[in-house]
Write an enzyme that holds these catalytic residues in place. Structure first.
Site, short mmCIF file in Angstrom:
data_model
loop_
_atom_site.label_atom_id
_atom_site.label_comp_id
_atom_site.label_asym_id
_atom_site.label_seq_id
_atom_site.Cartn_x
_atom_site.Cartn_y
_atom_site.Cartn_z
N ASP A 103 0.84 -1.19 0.00
CA ASP A 103 0.00 0.00 0.00
C ASP A 103 0.87 1.25 0.00
O ASP A 103 2.03 1.22 0.45
CB ASP A 103 -0.88 0.04 1.25
CG ASP A 103 -2.20 -0.69 1.05
OD1 ASP A 103 -2.52 -1.02 -0.10
OD2 ASP A 103 -2.89 -0.95 2.05
N LYS A 110 -1.09 0.92 -8.34
CA LYS A 110 -0.81 0.94 -9.77
C LYS A 110 -1.19 -0.36 -10.48
O LYS A 110 -0.81 -0.59 -11.62
CB LYS A 110 0.68 1.22 -9.99
CG LYS A 110 1.10 2.62 -9.52
CD LYS A 110 2.56 2.89 -9.77
CE LYS A 110 2.94 4.29 -9.31
NZ LYS A 110 4.38 4.58 -9.51
#
EC number: 2.1.1.107
Length: 410
Positions: free
Chosen positions: A200, A222
């Protein structure tokens, strides 16, 4: 007689009589391990420390409140001699020699027939360190070696990749509030064993730099997710890598179950038939205020604290928070993910009875080198956030505890 090094051995004491003479600090340190080993413990001592007495009260050992008497060691397999009476210690040691009972002496190691090693534990492994230098025994040196080995086992630095035994699967690891030193030792070890780490944005980023080059690190923010929701894409990535037989660590900020959506990931993995280990983390809701010198509770000031998510404004129909009730509480309110909504949160609390003068502290990037604390009140916090340019991530503390003590750091 020539001096020789001690012969190391592991004693299996389950159900076997162990006699402990004396119930002071030495016994207090040694008894928990004997209890854990399942020994049938007879404690002989007129008095005991409160901790040892509690063990007896809990039924973990039998305590005879009297001094040592000849014959106490007759049925023992092992004995710890730790009284303050040197003569009684010598007599008990002599009895042990007659009955062939291995005896540890706290007052005279040279007169003992057994020594207690410096021990430590890590994931089913017991590390026991004994010096081979009979004349130069140094407990501090053996303890230091023990600590170094245990720490290496816990963080993975002493385990070669081809010796790792952890089966493929997923570990949800709470990384803590940001400072890499605040991850648990179990979490750090699992990171060291990982093949893939899905991290994270709010996880302890410095830990990623310690990973070996072969470890694949994936930024959760992403992951391409197209028509899928981001969380579903993360779930799919965890499942995909685990099904390839890899050891996967999902590194999350704080604790996986405190606004970390950890249970959603656990449920998805369970439905896919994938084993999952959850490692709790140090929650920013407590640790970040603490790092800024704010206790969430304090005697005479706050007897309770409430942690609430501020990612949805009080007037949003999606909000599940009972803000009017929170306004009536007298304790501490900790708001996570609420920087951009703090103005409306403050207005709502004041509208339902909270004093506009209630102290507020905003701790940005808590526990990291970039940590800063900005103070305000419910009346001024919205303007303060704007003028001081407070940015997420920040933990917001509302209540009298804000003014209890000076700023501090962990």
């Amino acid at each position: 007689m020539a001096e020789h090094p001690a012969y190391p051995v592991g004693l299996r004491l389950t159900g076997r009589r162990v006699v402990v003479l004396g119930a002071g600090q030495v016994a207090q340190r040694r008894l928990p391990a004997l209890i854990a080993a399942g020994a049938d413990i007879l404690l002989v001592s007129p008095e005991a420390t409160p901790s040892v007495e509690a063990m007896a009260d809990a039924g973990e050992l039998a305590w005879e409140r009297r001094p040592y008497a000849d014959g106490d060691l007759a049925d023992a397999w092992y004995a710890l001699i730790a009284t303050s009476d040197a003569q009684a210690n010598a007599q008990a040691s002599a009895e042990g020699e007659r009955h062939r009972v291995w005896c540890v002496r706290s007052d005279d190691a040279d007169a003992a027939t057994a020594w207690t090693p410096a021990t430590g534990h890590s994931e089913g492994v017991t590390v026991a360190v004994l010096t081979t230098d009979v004349k130069g025994r140094d407990p501090r040196h053996t303890a230091a070696i023990r600590d170094a080995v245990v720490e290496g086992l816990r963080d993975g630095t002493l385990v070669a990749p081809h010796h790792r035994t952890r089966a493929p699967g997923v570990a949800l690891v709470g990384g803590g509030p940001g400072d890499p030193d605040l991850i648990t030792v179990r979490g750090r070890r699992l990171l060291a064993e990982a093949d893939v780490v899905i991290a994270d944005r709010l996880g302890p980023r410095d830990l990623l730099a310690e990973l070996p080059p072969h470890v694949e690190v994936i930024d959760a923010a992403k992951i391409p997710y197209g028509r899928y929701m981001a969380q579903e894409a993360i779930n799919n990535a965890l499942i995909e890598h685990a099904k390839l037989g890899k050891r996967v660590v999902r590194l999350k900020g704080g604790d996986p179950y405190v606004y970390g959506r950890g249970m959603e990931e656990v449920q998805a993995l369970a439905e896919a038939g994938i084993a999952c280990t959850v490692v709790p983390g140090v929650s920013s809701s407590i640790s970040v205020p603490g790092a800024a010198g704010i206790p969430v509770t304090h005697r005479g000031v706050a007897h309770e604290f409430t942690v609430v998510s501020g990612h949805v404004a009080p007037d949003d129909e999606r909000s599940l928070v009972d803000w009017p009730s929170l306004a009536k509480l007298t304790g501490t309110l900790v708001v996570l993910m609420g920087v951009d909504k703090i103005g409306r949160i403050a207005e709502t609390l004041v509208a339902h009875g909270k004093s506009a003068d209630t102290p507020v502290a905003l701790i940005q990037e808590g526990t990291t080198a970039a940590q800063r604390r900005v103070d305000a009140t419910l009346a001024t916090v919205a303007e303060t956030v704007r003028t001081q340019d407070v940015k997420p991530p920040a933990v917001i503390v509302i209540g009298a505890v804000v003014n209890v003590g000076p700023e501090a750091s962990v």
